[in-house]
Write a protein that holds these residues in place. Structure first.
Motif, mmCIF file in Angstrom:
data_model
loop_
_atom_site.group_PDB
_atom_site.id
_atom_site.type_symbol
_atom_site.label_atom_id
_atom_site.label_comp_id
_atom_site.label_asym_id
_atom_site.label_seq_id
_atom_site.Cartn_x
_atom_site.Cartn_y
_atom_site.Cartn_z
ATOM 1 N N ASP B 96 -36.024 28.679 43.043
ATOM 2 C CA ASP B 96 -36.204 27.337 43.594
ATOM 3 C C ASP B 96 -34.834 26.669 43.743
ATOM 4 O O ASP B 96 -33.787 27.279 43.478
ATOM 5 C CB ASP B 96 -37.173 26.519 42.720
ATOM 6 N N VAL B 97 -34.829 25.406 44.140
ATOM 7 C CA VAL B 97 -33.571 24.720 44.426
ATOM 8 C C VAL B 97 -32.662 24.706 43.193
ATOM 9 O O VAL B 97 -31.493 25.119 43.259
ATOM 10 C CB VAL B 97 -33.869 23.277 44.914
ATOM 11 N N LEU B 98 -33.207 24.272 42.056
ATOM 12 C CA LEU B 98 -32.379 24.211 40.843
ATOM 13 C C LEU B 98 -31.954 25.617 40.408
ATOM 14 O O LEU B 98 -30.820 25.811 39.965
ATOM 15 C CB LEU B 98 -33.163 23.515 39.720
ATOM 16 N N GLY B 99 -32.849 26.588 40.548
ATOM 17 C CA GLY B 99 -32.523 27.978 40.193
ATOM 18 C C GLY B 99 -31.331 28.475 40.992
ATOM 19 O O GLY B 99 -30.461 29.178 40.467
ATOM 20 N N HIS B 118 -27.009 22.636 32.789
ATOM 21 C CA HIS B 118 -28.316 22.363 33.399
ATOM 22 C C HIS B 118 -28.351 20.906 33.870
ATOM 23 O O HIS B 118 -28.792 20.603 34.997
ATOM 24 C CB HIS B 118 -29.404 22.628 32.357
ATOM 25 N N GLU B 119 -27.854 20.036 33.016
ATOM 26 C CA GLU B 119 -27.814 18.604 33.350
ATOM 27 C C GLU B 119 -26.919 18.358 34.553
ATOM 28 O O GLU B 119 -27.241 17.563 35.442
ATOM 29 C CB GLU B 119 -27.300 17.851 32.113
ATOM 30 N N ARG B 120 -25.791 19.083 34.590
ATOM 31 C CA ARG B 120 -24.868 18.909 35.715
ATOM 32 C C ARG B 120 -25.524 19.364 37.023
ATOM 33 O O ARG B 120 -25.335 18.744 38.072
ATOM 34 C CB ARG B 120 -23.576 19.696 35.468
ATOM 35 N N GLY B 121 -26.297 20.449 36.935
ATOM 36 C CA GLY B 121 -27.000 20.922 38.128
ATOM 37 C C GLY B 121 -27.928 19.848 38.677
ATOM 38 O O GLY B 121 -27.941 19.570 39.881
ATOM 39 N N LEU B 122 -28.664 19.210 37.776
ATOM 40 C CA LEU B 122 -29.578 18.137 38.206
ATOM 41 C C LEU B 122 -28.797 16.944 38.759
ATOM 42 O O LEU B 122 -29.193 16.324 39.754
ATOM 43 C CB LEU B 122 -30.439 17.696 37.025
ATOM 44 N N ASP B 123 -27.673 16.676 38.111
ATOM 45 C CA ASP B 123 -26.844 15.553 38.539
ATOM 46 C C ASP B 123 -26.293 15.797 39.946
ATOM 47 O O ASP B 123 -26.280 14.890 40.797
ATOM 48 C CB ASP B 123 -25.708 15.386 37.525
ATOM 49 N N LEU B 124 -25.843 17.032 40.194
ATOM 50 C CA LEU B 124 -25.314 17.367 41.533
ATOM 51 C C LEU B 124 -26.402 17.193 42.586
ATOM 52 O O LEU B 124 -26.153 16.659 43.671
ATOM 53 C CB LEU B 124 -24.791 18.809 41.540
ATOM 54 N N ASN B 126 -28.868 15.269 42.434
ATOM 55 C CA ASN B 126 -29.082 13.835 42.585
ATOM 56 C C ASN B 126 -28.020 13.235 43.514
ATOM 57 O O ASN B 126 -28.323 12.413 44.385
ATOM 58 C CB ASN B 126 -29.032 13.201 41.196
ATOM 59 N N GLN B 127 -26.793 13.698 43.329
ATOM 60 C CA GLN B 127 -25.692 13.168 44.142
ATOM 61 C C GLN B 127 -25.861 13.477 45.631
ATOM 62 O O GLN B 127 -25.455 12.691 46.485
ATOM 63 C CB GLN B 127 -24.358 13.740 43.661
ATOM 64 N N VAL B 128 -26.465 14.640 45.915
ATOM 65 C CA VAL B 128 -26.625 15.000 47.335
ATOM 66 C C VAL B 128 -28.031 14.646 47.841
ATOM 67 O O VAL B 128 -28.433 15.081 48.924
ATOM 68 C CB VAL B 128 -26.327 16.491 47.593
ATOM 69 N N GLY B 129 -28.766 13.899 47.046
ATOM 70 C CA GLY B 129 -30.065 13.403 47.510
ATOM 71 C C GLY B 129 -31.194 14.422 47.428
ATOM 72 O O GLY B 129 -32.186 14.318 48.142
ATOM 73 N N LEU B 130 -31.043 15.401 46.552
ATOM 74 C CA LEU B 130 -32.109 16.411 46.436
ATOM 75 C C LEU B 130 -32.761 16.391 45.047
ATOM 76 O O LEU B 130 -33.348 17.386 44.624
ATOM 77 C CB LEU B 130 -31.537 17.809 46.707
ATOM 78 N N ALA B 131 -32.664 15.277 44.361
ATOM 79 C CA ALA B 131 -33.187 15.202 42.986
ATOM 80 C C ALA B 131 -34.668 15.540 42.931
ATOM 81 O O ALA B 131 -35.135 16.181 41.989
ATOM 82 C CB ALA B 131 -32.944 13.818 42.413
ATOM 83 N N VAL B 149 -27.735 22.412 48.948
ATOM 84 C CA VAL B 149 -28.002 23.267 47.769
ATOM 85 C C VAL B 149 -26.832 24.241 47.571
ATOM 86 O O VAL B 149 -26.351 24.445 46.448
ATOM 87 C CB VAL B 149 -29.331 24.053 47.941
ATOM 88 N N ALA B 150 -26.366 24.816 48.698
ATOM 89 C CA ALA B 150 -25.240 25.765 48.617
ATOM 90 C C ALA B 150 -23.993 25.075 48.075
ATOM 91 O O ALA B 150 -23.239 25.655 47.278
ATOM 92 C CB ALA B 150 -24.971 26.363 49.992
ATOM 93 N N LEU B 151 -23.802 23.844 48.484
ATOM 94 C CA LEU B 151 -22.630 23.096 48.018
ATOM 95 C C LEU B 151 -22.747 22.791 46.525
ATOM 96 O O LEU B 151 -21.773 22.937 45.777
ATOM 97 C CB LEU B 151 -22.505 21.801 48.834
#
Lengths: 400, 229
Positions: B96-99, B118-124, B126-131, B149-151
């Motif tokens: 999935d996206v987070l994976g 893991h937290e940083r992944g979620l934060d990123l 969030n920053q790109v609007g995919l939370a 997602v790639a970024l």
């Protein structure tokens, strides 16, 4: 390795149709020969144990294998019978216990429960086979029977119920009538063909055969509804109606009316089990009957050994074909895995470019194969365990 | 951040040859490599990130001479210090996206997936609007969402260097511009040096610097590829 398994599980789940196809193909490849081998070993040990515990069988001339199958496993019917006279001959031998067997009928089939063989014998049989009732007691009176544990289970019958014998030929009005027998007990499970049989005493078996019978009192006094015609003055001359029971039942009231016609020494038996006390007694018994043209006296372990040698040859053939099929299936599987790896090449390339270690690439691919193999092995083991209890019995049905 | 000296690289089965006497890219700089498709831009990126090794010369990234590292160390260095964005993003369909964002932590035993990462992944995300898309299969994302997602995957481990290999190759002009803006924005936010490969010259003004890639090309027959281009 956790990450490798995580990725492998996600990948296998994503491609679940392909994964399931591979897993089940592998499971069959593992399960088939393994189960066949287990079942054959179990079949071999069960059949051998029964034969080894039965030193000598005496029966009418004919197929030795049929006689053993009949007297040990209650399968097949001998073309001709022996008589009580032959049983007496064996029984009077010093150092021998002779157990008569009469097995020519089965119980009536019910929906979901095929009829079981009705074995007429004497109490010595229960002692010889170490059969004890799990509930109730052994039959003591004419018309009583005891059930093997498996038959009781699948027929749902128990102590106090009744069971009907099945006539061999429904169109033979003058022949055997179904006998309703009272169940006095259920035997403890013995893990042998005894579990799937119904035991009664010899005389009851002869009643089923029509040699012995009682008389149902059909006259104007007992129950006029049983009479089709009673307009004649002669009380002894009545015509029985449809209400007359189409089976026999031995009850406390009519038990005394049952009797046998003919010479008891000529009453039929289908086999006699002879249990010599010592090896010397066994040799003497074999010698006593070896010259007889009317009888055959055989040693079941020898016959079973011959049978198993045939089974062993069949097993080799089956295994050969299974191996050939497994080889072909493995080649197909290798092709599928190879194609799968090629399909995942881009994914592996991405991981490599990101900085994946060589070991991780290997782990990812190994985890995939390992998960497929363990899943398949799990299914094969579960299937094997399920089949274990039934496969040997199925083989007995097929081969005996 | 990047120092290249007297680099020489050639494929054994073709006339292509890369020669870079000297190239330096400063920390935090956003540089672009422009040139027609197939001219070797990706090869240079692969040399910078250590996927390829030069026949001669020095490639230094963040003070580390890649030529001195073993293959295993180079892979680990790349994973820890260089974020890569590919042309077609190369997301893993079954994750999935987070994976996908957390993938770098699942491919090297030395890089563990910690709660902080893991937290940083979620934060990123969030920053790109995919939370809200973290559990969504990547196959159900739009092209623009896949880019982001790639970024995020490239930025997960706080790379010092971000290499983007024609990330706008299959995009229309509008999406190309958005992708570059996103790359520049995120690299500046994280302080990473950015090198992007593109054949779209309209994007060049958005970068701090355009590398004179054609000057680095030579042919084995001795003619300067750049001179004839």
């Amino acid at each position: 390795m956790n990450s490798a398994f995580y990725l492998a599980i996600r990948s296998l789940w994503w491609h679940r149709s392909r994964s399931l196809a591979v897993i089940f193909s592998l499971a069959i490849i593992i399960w088939l020969p393994a189960t066949l081998r287990i079942a054959l070993n179990q079949f071999r040990s069960e059949i051998s144990a029964r034969a080894l515990s039965t030193p000598i069988v005496i029966g009418a001339p004919g197929s030795r294998i049929d006689l053993v199958m009949h007297s040990l496993y209650f399968r097949s019917q001998p073309a001709t019978t022996v008589t009580m006279a032959e049983h007496a001959l064996a029984a009077e031998s010093v150092g021998v216990t002779a157990v008569p067997l009469h097995m020519r009928f089965t119980t009536r089939s019910q929906p979901g429960a095929e009829g079981a063989p009705i074995v007429g014998t004497t109490p010595e049989y229960f002692t010889f086979r170490r059969l004890t009732p799990q509930s109730g007691e052994l039959p003591a009176l004419l018309g009583e029977c005891v059930l093997g544990a498996d038959y009781a289970e699948r027929s749902g019958l128990g102590t106090g119920d009744t069971v009907l014998s099945a006539p061999r030929n429904a169109l033979n009005l003058a022949g055997d009538y179904p006998l309703r027998m009272l169940i006095t007990g259920v035997l403890a499970r013995n893990h042998s063909p005894d579990d799937d049989a119904v035991f009664t005493d010899l005389r009851t078996a002869w009643v089923i055969e029509g040699i012995g019978h009682g008389h149902q009192n059909v006259d104007r006094q007992t129950d006029p509804s049983l009479l089709l015609s009673n307009d004649r003055d002669d009380a002894a001359s009545v015509t029985a109606g449809l209400g007359v029971l189409p089976y026999l039942e031995i009850t406390d009231e009519n038990r005394d009316s049952f009797h046998f016609h003919g010479n008891a020494s000529e009453f039929p038996l289908t086999a006699v089990l002879a249990v010599p006390f010592t090896e010397r007694d066994r040799i003497k018994l074999l010698g006593r009957f070896s010259g007889s043209r009317q009888l055959q006296c055989i040693s079941p372990p020898q016959v079973i050994e011959e049978l198993l040698s045939i089974v062993f040859r069949i097993e080799q053939f089956v295994l050969l074909f299974t191996l050939a099929a497994a080889g072909a299936a493995l080649l197909l599987l290798a092709l599928v895995l190879n194609l799968s790896l090629k399909l995942r090449a881009a994914e592996m390339q991405t991981m490599f470019r990101l900085g994946c270690s060589r070991l991780t690439i290997l782990r990812l691919q190994s985890a995939d194969v390992l998960l497929l193999l363990t899943s398949a092995a799990g299914i094969a083991v579960a299937g094997g365990l399920l089949a274990r209890s039934t496969a040997a019995a199925l083989l007995q049905q097929l081969l005996l | 951040m990047i120092a290249i000296r007297d680099l020489r690289f050639a494929w054994t089965d073709g006339p292509f040859q890369l020669q870079i006497p000297r190239l330096e890219i400063a920390r935090g700089e956003a540089a672009v490599l422009a040139g027609p498709s197939g001219c070797g831009k990706t090869t240079l990126l692969n040399l910078i990130c250590g996927i390829l090794s030069p026949a001669a010369g020095l490639v230094e990234v963040a003070g580390t001479d890649l030529g001195r590292l073993s293959d295993a160390d180079r892979r680990l260095f790349r994973l820890r210090n260089i974020g890569l964005v590919f042309q077609d993003f190369q997301l893993i369909d079954y994750l999935d996206v987070l994976g996908n964002v957390l993938l770098p932590c699942r491919i090297q035993p030395a890089v563990k997936l910690t709660p902080a990462i893991h937290e940083r992944g979620l934060d990123l995300l969030n920053q790109v609007g995919l939370a809200n898309f973290s559990q969504r299969p990547v196959t159900r994302l739009s092209q623009g969402e896949r880019q982001r997602v790639a970024l995020c995957r490239a930025l997960l481990l706080n790379p010092l260097l971000l290499l983007a290999d024609e990330p706008t190759g299959n995009l229309d002009p509008e999406n190309s511009r958005r992708m570059v803006e996103l790359l520049l924005q995120e690299s500046r936010r994280s302080g990473a040096t950015l090198i992007m490969v593109t054949h779209d010259h309209s994007l060049l003004p958005m970068f701090d610097r355009t590398l004179p890639f054609l000057q680095y090309l030579a042919r084995t027959d001795g003619t300067e590829a750049g001179a004839s281009a």
